[in-house]
Design a protein around this motif. Structure first.
Motif, PDB file in Angstrom:
ATOM      1  N   GLU A 253       0.846  -1.208   0.000  1.00  0.00           N
ATOM      2  CA  GLU A 253       0.000   0.000   0.000  1.00  0.00           C
ATOM      3  C   GLU A 253       0.872   1.244   0.000  1.00  0.00           C
ATOM      4  N   GLU A 254       1.925   1.203   0.804  1.00  0.00           N
ATOM      5  CA  GLU A 254       2.807   2.356   0.892  1.00  0.00           C
ATOM      6  C   GLU A 254       3.558   2.559  -0.427  1.00  0.00           C
ATOM      7  N   ALA A 255       4.032   1.480  -1.013  1.00  0.00           N
ATOM      8  CA  ALA A 255       4.741   1.596  -2.303  1.00  0.00           C
ATOM      9  C   ALA A 255       3.809   2.171  -3.374  1.00  0.00           C
ATOM     10  N   CYS A 256       2.564   1.738  -3.367  1.00  0.00           N
ATOM     11  CA  CYS A 256       1.602   2.270  -4.341  1.00  0.00           C
ATOM     12  C   CYS A 256       1.301   3.742  -4.063  1.00  0.00           C
ATOM     13  N   ARG A 257       1.176   4.075  -2.791  1.00  0.00           N
ATOM     14  CA  ARG A 257       0.885   5.463  -2.437  1.00  0.00           C
ATOM     15  C   ARG A 257       2.028   6.373  -2.889  1.00  0.00           C
ATOM     16  N   LEU A 258       3.262   5.968  -2.581  1.00  0.00           N
ATOM     17  CA  LEU A 258       4.416   6.781  -2.973  1.00  0.00           C
ATOM     18  C   LEU A 258       4.460   6.950  -4.491  1.00  0.00           C
ATOM     19  N   THR A 259       4.159   5.879  -5.199  1.00  0.00           N
ATOM     20  CA  THR A 259       4.245   5.935  -6.661  1.00  0.00           C
ATOM     21  C   THR A 259       3.152   6.834  -7.244  1.00  0.00           C
ATOM     22  N   LEU A 260       1.966   6.696  -6.701  1.00  0.00           N
ATOM     23  CA  LEU A 260       0.866   7.531  -7.193  1.00  0.00           C
ATOM     24  C   LEU A 260       1.167   9.013  -6.948  1.00  0.00           C
ATOM     25  N   ASP A 261       1.661   9.323  -5.756  1.00  0.00           N
ATOM     26  CA  ASP A 261       2.059  10.713  -5.465  1.00  0.00           C
ATOM     27  C   ASP A 261       3.090  11.193  -6.471  1.00  0.00           C
ATOM     28  N   TYR A 262       4.047  10.296  -6.744  1.00  0.00           N
ATOM     29  CA  TYR A 262       5.135  10.691  -7.630  1.00  0.00           C
ATOM     30  C   TYR A 262       4.626  10.957  -9.037  1.00  0.00           C
ATOM     31  N   LEU A 263       3.707  10.132  -9.503  1.00  0.00           N
ATOM     32  CA  LEU A 263       3.150  10.334 -10.844  1.00  0.00           C
ATOM     33  C   LEU A 263       2.445  11.684 -10.952  1.00  0.00           C
ATOM     34  N   LYS A 264       1.915  12.126  -9.822  1.00  0.00           N
ATOM     35  CA  LYS A 264       1.193  13.400  -9.857  1.00  0.00           C
ATOM     36  C   LYS A 264       2.120  14.597  -9.751  1.00  0.00           C
ATOM     37  N   THR A 265       3.311  14.392  -9.196  1.00  0.00           N
ATOM     38  CA  THR A 265       4.174  15.549  -8.957  1.00  0.00           C
ATOM     39  C   THR A 265       5.362  15.643  -9.916  1.00  0.00           C
ATOM     40  N   ARG A 266       5.906  14.503 -10.343  1.00  0.00           N
ATOM     41  CA  ARG A 266       7.093  14.534 -11.192  1.00  0.00           C
ATOM     42  C   ARG A 266       6.744  15.097 -12.563  1.00  0.00           C
ATOM     43  N   GLN A 267       7.441  16.154 -12.941  1.00  0.00           N
ATOM     44  CA  GLN A 267       7.196  16.780 -14.238  1.00  0.00           C
ATOM     45  C   GLN A 267       8.261  16.376 -15.235  1.00  0.00           C
ATOM     46  N   GLN A 268       7.846  15.888 -16.395  1.00  0.00           N
ATOM     47  CA  GLN A 268       8.740  15.715 -17.545  1.00  0.00           C
ATOM     48  C   GLN A 268       7.934  16.082 -18.774  1.00  0.00           C
ATOM     49  N   PHE A 269       8.604  16.646 -19.755  1.00  0.00           N
ATOM     50  CA  PHE A 269       7.937  17.068 -20.995  1.00  0.00           C
ATOM     51  C   PHE A 269       6.774  18.027 -20.687  1.00  0.00           C
ATOM     52  N   GLY A 270       6.972  18.850 -19.666  1.00  0.00           N
ATOM     53  CA  GLY A 270       6.006  19.895 -19.379  1.00  0.00           C
ATOM     54  C   GLY A 270       4.715  19.442 -18.731  1.00  0.00           C
ATOM     55  N   LEU A 290      -2.640  -5.012  -6.041  1.00  0.00           N
ATOM     56  CA  LEU A 290      -2.852  -4.698  -4.628  1.00  0.00           C
ATOM     57  C   LEU A 290      -4.213  -5.202  -4.154  1.00  0.00           C
ATOM     58  N   GLU A 291      -5.228  -5.027  -5.003  1.00  0.00           N
ATOM     59  CA  GLU A 291      -6.563  -5.515  -4.637  1.00  0.00           C
ATOM     60  C   GLU A 291      -6.555  -7.038  -4.450  1.00  0.00           C
ATOM     61  N   GLN A 292      -5.917  -7.717  -5.397  1.00  0.00           N
ATOM     62  CA  GLN A 292      -5.833  -9.182  -5.313  1.00  0.00           C
ATOM     63  C   GLN A 292      -5.120  -9.602  -4.030  1.00  0.00           C
ATOM     64  N   ALA A 293      -4.014  -8.914  -3.753  1.00  0.00           N
ATOM     65  CA  ALA A 293      -3.227  -9.261  -2.566  1.00  0.00           C
ATOM     66  C   ALA A 293      -4.008  -8.963  -1.286  1.00  0.00           C
ATOM     67  N   THR A 294      -4.739  -7.860  -1.307  1.00  0.00           N
ATOM     68  CA  THR A 294      -5.539  -7.514  -0.127  1.00  0.00           C
ATOM     69  C   THR A 294      -6.549  -8.618   0.166  1.00  0.00           C
ATOM     70  N   SER A 295      -7.208  -9.052  -0.883  1.00  0.00           N
ATOM     71  CA  SER A 295      -8.217 -10.097  -0.700  1.00  0.00           C
ATOM     72  C   SER A 295      -7.602 -11.359  -0.115  1.00  0.00           C
ATOM     73  N   MET A 296      -6.434 -11.729  -0.631  1.00  0.00           N
ATOM     74  CA  MET A 296      -5.818 -12.964  -0.147  1.00  0.00           C
ATOM     75  C   MET A 296      -5.263 -12.802   1.262  1.00  0.00           C
ATOM     76  N   ALA A 297      -4.795 -11.601   1.588  1.00  0.00           N
ATOM     77  CA  ALA A 297      -4.305 -11.377   2.951  1.00  0.00           C
ATOM     78  C   ALA A 297      -5.463 -11.498   3.944  1.00  0.00           C
ATOM     79  N   ILE A 298      -6.631 -10.991   3.551  1.00  0.00           N
ATOM     80  CA  ILE A 298      -7.809 -11.096   4.418  1.00  0.00           C
ATOM     81  C   ILE A 298      -8.234 -12.558   4.555  1.00  0.00           C
ATOM     82  N   LEU A 299      -8.253 -13.230   3.415  1.00  0.00           N
ATOM     83  CA  LEU A 299      -8.626 -14.637   3.432  1.00  0.00           C
ATOM     84  C   LEU A 299      -7.675 -15.431   4.335  1.00  0.00           C
ATOM     85  N   ALA A 300      -6.395 -15.162   4.198  1.00  0.00           N
ATOM     86  CA  ALA A 300      -5.395 -15.862   5.016  1.00  0.00           C
ATOM     87  C   ALA A 300      -5.618 -15.559   6.496  1.00  0.00           C
TER      88      ALA A 300
END
Ligand code: FAD
Lengths: 380, 398
Positions: A253-270, A290-300
């Motif tokens: 979740e944290e890796a996805c959050r960091l990446t999503l933030d980065y996609l919104k802030t990192r500027q290239q090609f204007g 992540l959704e698939q993994a979440t489901s399996m973590a809950i199931l586990a």
């Protein structure tokens, strides 16, 4: 069916979230990781004082009788913060084995200390040739008048460099991979004949290899019936796997959050790079994993504490497989979408990536669990 | 159609093999094979051995001290080197700045710098990327202002590979802040020992010091260090990138890694059998080997097409994508094959002459780290996403 948390579960989650947020900045983690102990004693004690290390133990044994769900809620937060304390090894795995196999006096002597984080335990079940197979045990235990003598070598014992006691599997009879003939022994690392070679791990934790040479173990440090413990090892590894899936979940979740933030802030090609459709789709892929993994973590989490059954084993193998695949995919994509910055030590993402990938080297990788699941496949 | 090497090419390969057998120092080959640290001195030793043979500058024309080899010969040489564990040449001098100097440099620049590259006197690094200019390289901000016989350079470069060893850096700098993007850029050669330059290490996730930040604070650079015309540096940059991309498929390196994988998978056990005999694992090794076979063939096809001079076109982008995916896939399997022993991070074992017994095996300490390190392959040299943009534009004309 109800996926909501109870009020108590919500409180537990809040507590864990707060503890990790306040105590586990990346800088703090780096310091803990480099310290001799390799984790934070203070944080570990805090977990004990607040009762978090007691949560999974039965009430009759001084715990809170928490289920896999409670464990999941805590572990996800530990994963988010990249916590280094060997909670899975000590509380879930070793604690679980003492709960399952210990006689009343062993439980009385040891469990309160594990549940209060006064003691740190770990498990030593891997060997150089075992490659995740709990039955592949060459370390030998010989019986004599006063107890047992152990000789052999155990591989990659996470937390073993600091553990007060180490649970060691050893063969009391039979050949190397026989299912019967495995015993479980509690070893004091300070005992005569025990040597440890300690090291850091790639994901910032610490562990050791354990060299046993005629190590004496008294009868009251033998867990369960010598020769008959494999089923318990497997059962408790299942609980450890469920906990580990939850840890991976927090980290993903944290890796996805960091990446999503980065996609919104990192500027290239204007423009923010999140404007590129190919990257949007990649982020969608990550989110899907992540959704698939979440489901399996809950199931586990929901089946971790059920009575042993083929169904339970199958579900846990599936969870570990899906989560391992998702973890690798998210780790690799997250680095890729960050570009070079994702490869730096200074930035949190690389540490999540390392943890996510290295988790697959404990308790079996995706291939191991794919085979386990295939063997148990319901073909009726 | 004949997919075999010609008799001359085969003879050439034999000659290369003999040279490698004779001249590649065994300790260096061991380090490469086992993934141990290579020192600057190791690189220089191997550089010297190749130079003495006249085989260091495989991309250069004979007139400048190069080999004048065909594309196929270069490929054979690179592959044979990789298979026996010769370190890859650090490309920044011999394969990057040199072709630019040969194409765009003055006679003086060629006379001064090319021999120094051949004899190993200069260690070059590449100053392209900046914190704000990665894939979008043309948005770079480091600027140079003319002051008499000098340029005064201010700004920052980053991700500079092995800049800590370098005494020279070639940089793209902005010389016209009014012009749009690509147009105001110049190609400058800068002495790393100039006052005002500072280098700061960047530690990567595998714990290595491979890249750096380089800061320029009023650095004075003689005007004669300009390559090509002022404000036309982008032409040099683009020319150089085509060179950068061609070697990136890394067929030879992948073959060597695949051999290593098979060797290890024969030694590592699971359920009492060699990992290589585990059908599930073996199938994954087979799959990557088939991919490599196809990519090697694609490489040879691309080379053959470019035989009569020049460098391959946008096809090399396809090779870069596949080649790096394959190398990453092998590094994944290498890490998997050792199971729990991927975890220990034993720094000392990265030195070939570490006095201690290895914790597990002489090859194990580096495998997980390499897996993480090789994430870079799909990021640098034009990220794989950028390569796909190139393919879709140049080949598919989308
Ligand atoms: C180990 C290493 C060594 C390096 N060595 C050097 C060196 O010696 N000298 C030097 O100058 N540079 C060097 N680099 C830098 C390298 O060239 C850059 O990392 C590369 O150009 C990508 O830039 P970036 O990292 O800023 O990522 P960004 O450009 O910010 O990209 C982030 C992500 O967005 C994607 N993206 C960006 N634009 C687009 C688009 N238009 N469409 C789709 N996707 C897009 C990228 O593919 C990537 O996934 C090195 C990098 C690494 C990792």
């Amino acid at each position: 069916m109800n996926f909501n948390l109870t009020e108590e579960q919500q409180m537990l989650q809040d507590t864990a979230t707060r503890l990790v947020r306040d105590g586990y900045s990346l800088e703090a983690r780096e310091q803990h990781s480099r310290s001799e102990e390799g984790f934070s004693r203070a944080f570990w004690q805090q977990l004990g004082e607040l009762g978090l290390t007691a949560v999974p133990f039965p009430e009759a044994l001084g715990g809170f009788g928490g289920s896999g769900v409670e464990t999941m809620l805590m572990m996800a937060e530990f994963g988010r913060g990249l916590c280094l304390e060997p909670y899975v090894q000590s509380v879930i795995y070793a604690g679980g084995l003492i709960t399952q196999l210990g006689n009343p006096s062993q439980q009385r002597d040891w469990l309160p200390r594990v549940a209060s984080a006064q003691w740190l335990l770990t498990v030593a079940f891997e060997e150089a040739q075992s490659h995740y197979h709990l039955n592949d045990v060459q370390t030998r235990a010989e019986r004599d008048a006063e107890g047992w003598t152990l000789t052999g070598r155990k591989a990659v014992v996470i937390g073993g460099h600091q553990a007060d006691l180490i649970l060691v599997s050893a063969r009391v009879s039979g050949e190397s991979r026989d299912e019967h003939g495995i015993g479980l022994f509690l070893i004091d690392p300070q005992a005569v004949g025990v040597e440890r070679r300690s090291y850091q791990t790639v994901d910032g934790h610490k562990g050791c290899d354990l060299y046993l040479s005629k190590v004496r173990v008294a009868n009251d440090h033998v867990l369960g019936e010598p020769g008959q413990v494999l089923a318990a090892l497997r059962y408790q590894q299942g609980r450890a796997i469920a906990a580990q899936c939850a840890e991976a979940l927090g980290s993903m979740e944290e890796a996805c959050r960091l990446t999503l933030d980065y996609l919104k802030t990192r500027q290239q090609f204007g423009m923010p790079i999140g404007q590129f459709q190919v990257l949007q789709h990649r982020m969608v892929d990550m989110r899907t994993e992540l959704e698939q993994a979440t489901s399996m973590a809950i199931l586990a989490a929901c089946c971790a504490d059920q009575v042993d059954s083929t169904e339970r084993s199958r579900t846990l193998a599936a969870a570990k497989f899906i989560v391992t695949r998702a973890a690798r995919s998210i780790a690799e994509q997250a680095i890729q979408l960050h570009g070079a910055i994702g490869m730096t030590w200074e930035y949190a993402l690389g540490h999540h990536a390392k943890r996510l990938v290295m988790l697959s080297h404990q308790f079996g990788d995706d291939d191991h669990h794919l085979k386990a699941y295939s063997t148990l496949l319901d073909v009726a | 159609m004949d997919i075999h090497f010609t008799a001359e090419e085969l003879a050439f390969r034999d000659e290369v093999r003999a040279f490698l057998k004779d001249k590649l120092p065994q300790d260096i080959a061991d380090k490469v094979r086992l993934g141990k640290h290579l020192s600057k001195a190791d690189h220089q030793r191997w550089q010297k051995a190749q130079s003495e043979q006249g085989w260091y500058a495989t991309h250069w024309p004979v007139a400048f001290g190069g080999t004048g080899w065909s594309a196929v010969q270069k490929h054979i040489y690179e592959e044979e080197c990789a298979v026996v564990g010769a370190p890859r040449s650090i490309p920044f001098g011999v394969s990057m700045v040199a072709p630019v100097l040969i194409k765009f440099g003055t006679a003086q620049q060629q006379d001064h710098y090319l021999p120094r590259i051949l004899n190993g006197e200069d260690w070059w690094c590449q100053g392209y990327s900046e914190p704000g200019a990665g894939s979008d390289l043309a948005s770079l901000k480091t600027h140079a202002v003319r002051d008499g016989d000098h340029y005064i350079v201010n700004g920052q470069k980053t991700w500079t590979t092995l800049g800590q060893h370098a005494n020279m850096i070639f940089c793209l700098v902005r010389t016209d802040s009014q012009a749009q993007k690509q147009r105001g850029i110049s190609f400058l050669l800068i002495d790393m020992n100039s006052p005002g330059i500072s280098v700061r290490p960047i530690i990567t996730l595998d714990g290595e010091h491979e890249v750096n930040e380089v800061f320029f604070d009023n650095v004075r650079v003689p005007v004669e260090n300009l390559v090509g015309e002022e404000n036309h540096g982008w032409t040099c940059a683009k020319y150089l990138l085509t060179y950068e991309r061609t070697g990136l498929a890394g067929i030879g390196v992948s073959k060597a890694a695949l051999d290593h994988l098979k060797r290890i998978a024969r030694l590592q056990l699971s359920e009492g059998k060699a990992m290589l005999d585990d059908p599930l694992f073996r199938a994954q090794v087979a799959e990557v080997e088939m991919q490599l076979m196809a990519t090697e063939m694609s490489t040879l096809r691309t080379l053959a097409a470019a035989k009569d001079g020049g460098v391959p076109g946008a096809e090399s982008s396809i090779l870069k994508i596949k080649g790096t995916e394959i190398r990453q896939a092998i590094s994944h399997l290498l890490r998997k094959v050792i199971g729990p022993y991927a975890l220990p991070f034993v720094e000392e074992e990265l030195d070939l002459d570490s006095p201690d017994e290895p914790l597990h095996a002489d090859y194990s300490a580096t495998l997980a780290r390499q897996y993480f390190n090789l994430r870079k392959l799909s990021i640098f040299g034009g990220s794989n996403e950028i390569q796909k943009n190139i393919v879709s534009k140049m080949i598919l004309e989308l």
